[in-house]
Design a protein around this motif. Structure first.
Motif, mmCIF file in Angstrom:
data_model
loop_
_atom_site.group_PDB
_atom_site.id
_atom_site.type_symbol
_atom_site.label_atom_id
_atom_site.label_comp_id
_atom_site.label_asym_id
_atom_site.label_seq_id
_atom_site.Cartn_x
_atom_site.Cartn_y
_atom_site.Cartn_z
ATOM 1 N N ALA A 163 0.841 -1.197 0.000
ATOM 2 C CA ALA A 163 0.000 0.000 0.000
ATOM 3 C C ALA A 163 0.874 1.244 0.000
ATOM 4 O O ALA A 163 1.850 1.329 0.757
ATOM 5 C CB ALA A 163 -0.913 0.001 1.223
ATOM 6 N N TRP A 217 -5.058 -3.404 6.426
ATOM 7 C CA TRP A 217 -5.744 -4.291 5.489
ATOM 8 C C TRP A 217 -6.887 -4.982 6.218
ATOM 9 O O TRP A 217 -6.764 -5.299 7.404
ATOM 10 C CB TRP A 217 -4.813 -5.386 4.962
ATOM 11 C CG TRP A 217 -3.563 -4.933 4.275
ATOM 12 C CD1 TRP A 217 -2.305 -4.857 4.822
ATOM 13 C CD2 TRP A 217 -3.430 -4.526 2.915
ATOM 14 N NE1 TRP A 217 -1.410 -4.417 3.883
ATOM 15 C CE2 TRP A 217 -2.065 -4.199 2.699
ATOM 16 C CE3 TRP A 217 -4.322 -4.386 1.848
ATOM 17 C CZ2 TRP A 217 -1.579 -3.769 1.471
ATOM 18 C CZ3 TRP A 217 -3.849 -3.949 0.631
ATOM 19 C CH2 TRP A 217 -2.497 -3.642 0.442
ATOM 20 N N ALA A 271 -7.726 -2.306 1.220
ATOM 21 C CA ALA A 271 -6.729 -1.389 1.771
ATOM 22 C C ALA A 271 -7.445 -0.150 2.301
ATOM 23 O O ALA A 271 -8.297 0.425 1.623
ATOM 24 C CB ALA A 271 -5.726 -0.992 0.699
#
Length: 332
Positions: free
Chosen positions: A286, A297, A320
């Motif tokens: 991410a 997450w 995410a």
């Protein structure tokens, strides 16, 4: 194209692959370029470093990480992987024992150049999409042409290394989840064909060929790209003893706040899915945009780490989450 007023048909102009071509693209001096072809034959410069590397690969096990690192210090590993994937996926039947150029400049790494793939994409064989070109490109005892042992040496030896093998499989899956998606590839073929279709009648008439045979070739390329992903996934599972393919769905709660990278693919959209191989872990990373930060997450992955690895044993869904990086009362 007209020569002295006489119609000569459609021509594709492209730069000659030489030291000047490489220098113009990579900000190096032409005199620094070592450009080789086939089994180390010199087109420009010197081949001593390549011969030294080839001999090292021949006599050493790439399963030993120190040996693998020696090689990857001398080749652009990602360039090599992507080059091999393209040739294998296209099923280029005039390769790897032919149409192979590679180069380095000074103390740089060896890089491979993709060219002359017109034996690929099933133009000469409507069933070419079914051919196992992965086995072809790793055959240790192929014929003098088109895949003699020297031409498959680098790939088959490097695939003995677990780290390289994992990268190779994941980059292959990434390509099949992006540029090789049937919709995208068929659309690209259609766009390229549309760009010259209006001139095809004149071109084919000039050379005594039929328009219908051109259309047949275009349709074969579309058929190739439509049928290729499933059979290539089966080749990969068979070659590397991988049990299954599973789909992962990636969700981003605020795409304006950050993005997600799956292996080599950067996902900017709120929802995305792709197919990957069980027992060949994939990475999710991410990346927050300025003013924001990655939070966690959720779904089939529960972690606050921005980078996680997943071994897919079934279909999975992951989200995410990004939040504002400022004070709690800062507007988001």
């Amino acid at each position: 194209t007209y020569l002295n007023g006489e119609y000569w048909g459609i021509y594709n102009m492209r730069e000659k692959i030489n030291e000047h071509f490489i220098a113009s693209l990579h900000n190096v001096k032409p005199g620094e370029v070592d450009l080789l072809e086939l089994d180390g034959e010199i087109k420009h410069g010197d081949n001593a470093k390549y011969i030294e590397l080839r001999e090292f690969i021949e006599i050493n096990s790439m399963a030993v990480n120190a040996n693998y690192e020696y090689v990857t210090d001398r080749i652009d590993e990602i360039n090599f992987i992507q080059y091999q994937i393209a040739e294998i996926y296209y099923n280029n039947g005039d390769w790897p024992g032919n149409n192979i150029d590679y180069w380095k400049a000074g103390d740089g790494k060896w890089r491979w150049i993709l060219f002359d793939t017109d034996f690929g994409l099933g133009v000469f064989d409507p069933n070419a999409y079914k051919y196992n070109s992965l086995a072809f490109a790793t055959d240790p005892d192929g014929p003098a042409w088109p895949n003699p042992p020297w031409s498959t040496l680098f790939l088959r030896k490097l695939l003995d290394n677990e780290q390289f093998r994992r990268k190779f499989v994941n980059y292959f899956a990434d390509a099949m989840n992006s540029v090789f998606l049937p919709g995208a590839a068929v659309s690209h073929v259609a766009d390229m064909a549309a760009g010259i279709e209006g001139e095809i009648f004149n071109h084919r008439q000039r050379w005594g060929q039929s328009v219908s045979s051109w259309q047949t070739s275009v349709n074969r390329m579309k058929t190739f790209f439509t049928g290729r992903p499933g059979v290539v996934r089966n080749f990969i599972m068979d070659e590397f003893d991988l049990p299954a393919v599973h789909e992962i769905s990636i969700h981003n709660d605020h795409p304006a706040r950050g993005s997600v990278r799956v292996n080599s693919l950067v996902i900017e959209s709120p929802d995305w899915s792709g197919k990957y191989f069980q027992d060949n872990p994939i990475s999710l990373t991410a990346f927050a945009k300025p003013g924001y930060k990655f939070d966690h997450w959720s779904g089939d992955v529960d972690s606050g780490e921005p980078m996680v690895f997943i071994n897919l044993t079934q279909a999975a869904s992951v989200t995410a989450h990004f939040v504002a990086a400022g004070p709690i009362n800062q507007p988001v």
